[in-house]
Design an enzyme around this catalytic site. Structure first.
Site, short mmCIF file in Angstrom:
data_model
loop_
_atom_site.label_atom_id
_atom_site.label_comp_id
_atom_site.label_asym_id
_atom_site.label_seq_id
_atom_site.Cartn_x
_atom_site.Cartn_y
_atom_site.Cartn_z
CD GLU A 1 -2.27 1.55 2.72
OE1 GLU A 1 -1.48 1.50 3.69
OE2 GLU A 1 -3.46 1.81 2.84
CD GLN B 1 -3.75 -2.27 -0.78
OE1 GLN B 1 -2.80 -2.14 -0.02
NE2 GLN B 1 -4.80 -3.03 -0.51
CB CYS C 1 -4.95 -0.60 6.55
SG CYS C 1 -3.54 -0.47 7.65
CE LYS D 1 -6.10 -7.58 1.38
NZ LYS D 1 -5.70 -6.94 2.64
CG ASN E 1 -6.47 -12.08 2.25
OD1 ASN E 1 -6.53 -11.09 2.96
ND2 ASN E 1 -5.40 -12.84 2.23
N GLY E 2 -7.16 -15.07 3.45
CA GLY E 2 -7.02 -15.36 4.89
C GLY E 2 -6.66 -16.80 5.18
N1 FMN Z 1 -3.20 -5.43 3.51
C1 FMN Z 1 -3.40 -4.42 2.65
O1 FMN Z 1 -4.51 -4.28 2.11
N2 FMN Z 1 -2.37 -3.56 2.32
C2 FMN Z 1 -1.12 -3.69 2.85
O2 FMN Z 1 -0.22 -2.91 2.51
C3 FMN Z 1 -0.90 -4.72 3.79
N3 FMN Z 1 0.32 -4.90 4.37
C4 FMN Z 1 0.57 -6.03 5.10
C5 FMN Z 1 1.88 -6.29 5.54
C6 FMN Z 1 2.17 -7.47 6.18
C7 FMN Z 1 3.59 -7.76 6.62
C8 FMN Z 1 1.13 -8.42 6.45
C9 FMN Z 1 1.42 -9.73 7.13
C10 FMN Z 1 -0.17 -8.14 6.04
C11 FMN Z 1 -0.48 -6.96 5.35
N4 FMN Z 1 -1.77 -6.69 4.88
C12 FMN Z 1 -1.98 -5.62 4.06
C13 FMN Z 1 -2.86 -7.66 5.08
C14 FMN Z 1 -2.75 -8.80 4.07
O3 FMN Z 1 -2.82 -8.33 2.74
C15 FMN Z 1 -3.82 -9.86 4.30
O4 FMN Z 1 -5.09 -9.29 4.11
C16 FMN Z 1 -3.77 -10.49 5.70
O5 FMN Z 1 -2.44 -10.72 6.13
C17 FMN Z 1 -4.54 -11.81 5.72
O6 FMN Z 1 -3.98 -12.73 4.81
P1 FMN Z 1 -3.08 -13.98 5.33
O7 FMN Z 1 -3.92 -14.72 6.34
O8 FMN Z 1 -2.80 -14.77 4.07
O9 FMN Z 1 -1.85 -13.43 5.98
#
Ligand code: FMN
Length: 303
Positions: free
Chosen positions: A36, A81, A110, A149, A208-209
Site C-alpha cells: 500500500e 494498491q 487496514c 480490498k 483472503n485469509g
Molecule cells: N493489507 C493491505 O490491504 N495492504 C497492505 O499494505 C498490507 N500490508 C501487510 C503487511 C504485512 C507484513 C502483512 C502480514 C499483512 C499486510 N496486509 C496488508 C494484510 C494482508 O494483505 C492480508 O489481508 C492479511 O495478512 C490476511 O492474509 P493472510 O492470512 O494470508 O496473511
C-alpha cells in the site's frame, strides 16, 4: 484483466516490492499486489524511466527515494494498491502510475491507527459515500481496472450490503480479507463469511485469509466458492506456496529473494524487513544469521 481462477500475492507493506512480486510470479502467482502506498506521498512523486535497470520508478521529489518500482515483465499482473480518503487526491495519485500497472486497488481494510486517523483503510468501511466517490471517480477517469480490498464488517449481513454497494460502482473485482477490524492475525479467518459475499455478488471475489500451503488453496475455494485466492503471510514466509509442486525449502527461496533484491536494487529497508520476517518465522533472530541481518546496512551486507 481476468480475475477468475487466479492465485494472488496479497499487498504487504515493506514486503510487496518488485523482488518478492517477481519471485511469487515465478512460483505461480498470477496477480501480484504491491505494498500500500498513500496518495499523499504519491502526489509528491515523479515517474522516471530507469534505463539502467529497465524499470519504471516512482520517485519522491527532493529525497529521490523510490516509492514504487515496476518493470515491463509484470505489467499485466501487478496491482498498485493505494491508501486514500479522498476521491480527487486518489485520482491525481493514480494517474501517475495507472499506465504502468494492470489495476489500481484501494485499501479499505487496514486497521492501523495511522490509516484510521487519516480516514483511510478500515475507516472507509463505515463511510459508504466516500467509498462510492473514490471508486466511481477512479472508474470514470482511468482506463485501468479498479478494485478494492475490504475486511469483514460486524455482521455478515452488513458485509454483504457493503459489497453490493461496491459492486455497483463498477469495480472489476473485490478482495475480502476474512477478518474483522478488531481481529488479530492469529484469529482464524472466517471463510464462511467470505462465502456469503461470494454468493451475493456477480463480480469476482478474491478470498483472503489463512492460506499457508498449496492444499489450503483448494480448501478455501471449497469453503468460500471463490475461484481466486489471495495469500499474504504464507507467501512472505515462503513465496513458493503458489507452486502446485509444493513448497521449496525456505532457505532456497530466501537466497533467490536476496538475489532478486540485488538485481533490482531493492530498497535495503524492504529487503531487510522481509528477511527478518522470514527468519523469525522459520528460525530465530537471535541466531547468527538473524543477528547479521539486523546489523546489515546495505544489500551487500545482507547477501
Ligand atoms: N493489507 C493491505 O490491504 N495492504 C497492505 O499494505 C498490507 N500490508 C501487510 C503487511 C504485512 C507484513 C502483512 C502480514 C499483512 C499486510 N496486509 C496488508 C494484510 C494482508 O494483505 C492480508 O489481508 C492479511 O495478512 C490476511 O492474509 P493472510 O492470512 O494470508 O496473511
Amino acid at each position: 484483466m481476468d480475475y477468475n481462477n487466479k492465485l494472488v500475492l496479497a499487498p504487504m507493506v515493506r514486503v510487496g516490492t518488485l523482488p518478492l512480486r517477481l519471485l511469487a510470479a515465478e512460483y505461480g502467482a498470477d496477480i501480484t499486489y504491491g505494498e500500500e502506498i498513500i496518495d499523499h506521498k504519491l502526489v509528491k512523486c515523479d515517474r522516471i524511466v530507469n534505463d539502467y535497470l529497465g524499470t519504471i520508478d516512482v520517485v519522491e521529489k527532493g529525497t529521490q527515494s523510490v516509492v514504487f518500482r515496476t518493470c515491463p515483465e509484470e505489467h499485466n499482473r501487478v496491482v498498485f494498491q493505494m491508501g486514500t480518503s479522498d476521491a480527487v487526491r486518489a485520482l491525481k495519485a493514480a494517474q501517475l502510475v495507472c499506465n504502468d500497472v494492470a489495476a489500481v486497488d484501494i485499501n479499505m481494510g487496514c486497521p492501523r491507527s495511522f490509516s484510521i486517523s487519516g480516514g483511510m483503510g478500515a475507516a472507509l468501511l463505515s463511510k459508504p459515500e466516500t467509498i462510492h466517490d473514490i471508486l466511481t471517480t477512479l472508474k470514470r477517469n482511468l482506463n485501468t481496472p479498479v478494485t478494492c480490498k475490504i475486511r469483514l464488517l460486524k455482521t455478515s449481513h452488513d458485509t454483504v450490503e457493503l459489497a453490493r454497494q461496491i459492486e455497483k460502482t463498477g469495480v472489476s473485482a473485490l478482495a475480502v480479507h476474512g477478518r474483522k477490524v478488531p481481529d488479530r492475525p492469529r484469529d482464524p479467518a472466517k471463510w464462511n463469511e467470505i462465502a456469503d459475499v461470494v454468493a451475493a455478488l456477480s463480480v469476482p471475489v478474491i478470498a483472503n485469509g489463512d492460506v499457508f500451503d498449496y492444499e489450503d488453496i483448494q480448501r478455501i475455494k471449497n469453503a468460500t466458492g471463490a475461484s481466486s485466492i489471495m495469500v499474504a503471510r504464507g507467501a512472505l514466509w515462503n513465496a513458493s506456496v503458489f507452486s502446485p509442486k509444493g513448497k521449496l525449502p525456505w532457505e532456497e527461496v530466501k537466497k533467490e529473494y536476496v538475489r532478486k533484491s540485488i538485481l533490482w536494487d531493492n530498497e535495503v529497508k524492504s529487503t531487510k524487513h522481509t528477511l527478518k520476517e522470514m527468519i523469525m518465522h522459520h528460525s530465530c533472530l537471535e541466531f547468527p544469521e538473524g543477528k547479521a541481518v539486523i546489523k546489515s546496512e546495505t544489500l551487500v551486507d545482507l547477501a
